[in-house]
Design a protein around this motif. Structure first.
Motif: not given
Ligand code: TYD
Length: 140
Positions: A10-22
C-alpha cells in the motif's frame, strides 16, 4: 521463491480535493519498495479477453500497479498459485524473482504499470512454463 514473498504494497496517498497523489521511493529513499527502479513499462489499449505475462524472471523484481481500471494477476511459484485483483492506483503487487505470472481480466481502459529493478534483458526470462517448473523443482 515462494508466492508468499509477493505481497500487496500500500503506497502513500495524499488526498486532496484537487486530486489525489501517490509517490514511490526505493531503498535509497523512503523504501516503499525493496528495489531501485531501473525501468518502467506499461500495458494499455489491451483488447477485451487478452492475456499478458506468461513468463517468469530469473532475477527481476517488479511492482505492478493498476494505474487505471483493473485486471487480475495470477502468480505461481511452481507449487502454489494465487489470483490477485488489482484496481487501485495506490496499491501495487510486489513480484519477486522466479514467479510465473499471467495477467488477464483487463477492464476497458485499464493501464498496467510495472516498475522493474533492471533494464530489459531477454536472457532474464523463462517463457516456457515447463522450463520454469523444471528449474524450481530441481532447486529444492
Ligand atoms: P513481454 O515482456 O513478453 O510482455 P508482457 O509480459 O507484458 O506480455 O514483452 C512483449 C514484447 O515487448 C517483447 O517483444 C519484448 C518487448 N519489451 C521490450 O522491448 N522492453 C521491455 O521493457 C519490455 C517489458 C518488453
Amino acid at each position: 521463491m515462494s508466492i508468499e514473498k509477493c505481497s500487496i504494497i500500500e503506497l502513500p496517498a495524499i488526498h486532496d480535493p484537487r486530486g489525489n497523489l501517490t509517490f514511490i521511493e526505493g531503498p535509497d529513499g523512503k523504501g516503499h519498495i525493496p528495489f531501485t527502479i531501473k525501468r518502467i513499462y506499461y500495458l494499455y489499449d489491451v483488447p477485451g479477453g487478452a492475456e499478458r505475462g506468461g513468463h517468469a524472471h530469473k532475477n527481476l523484481h517488479q511492482l505492478i500497479i493498476a494505474m487505471s481500471g483493473s485486471f487480475d494477476i495470477v502468480i505461481d511459484d511452481g507449487f502454489n498459485k494465487k489470483r490477485i485483483h488489482l484496481n487501485r492506483s495506490y496499491k501495487g503487487l510486489y513480484v519477486c524473482p522466479m514467479i510465473w505470472r499471467e495477467i488477464d481480466n483487463f477492464s476497458s481502459g485499464a493501464v498496467c504499470m510495472a516498475l522493474a529493478s533492471n533494464l530489459y534483458d531477454e536472457d532474464d526470462y523463462y517463457r516456457n512454463y515447463q522450463d520454469f517448473s523444471a528449474v524450481v523443482h530441481q532447486k529444492l
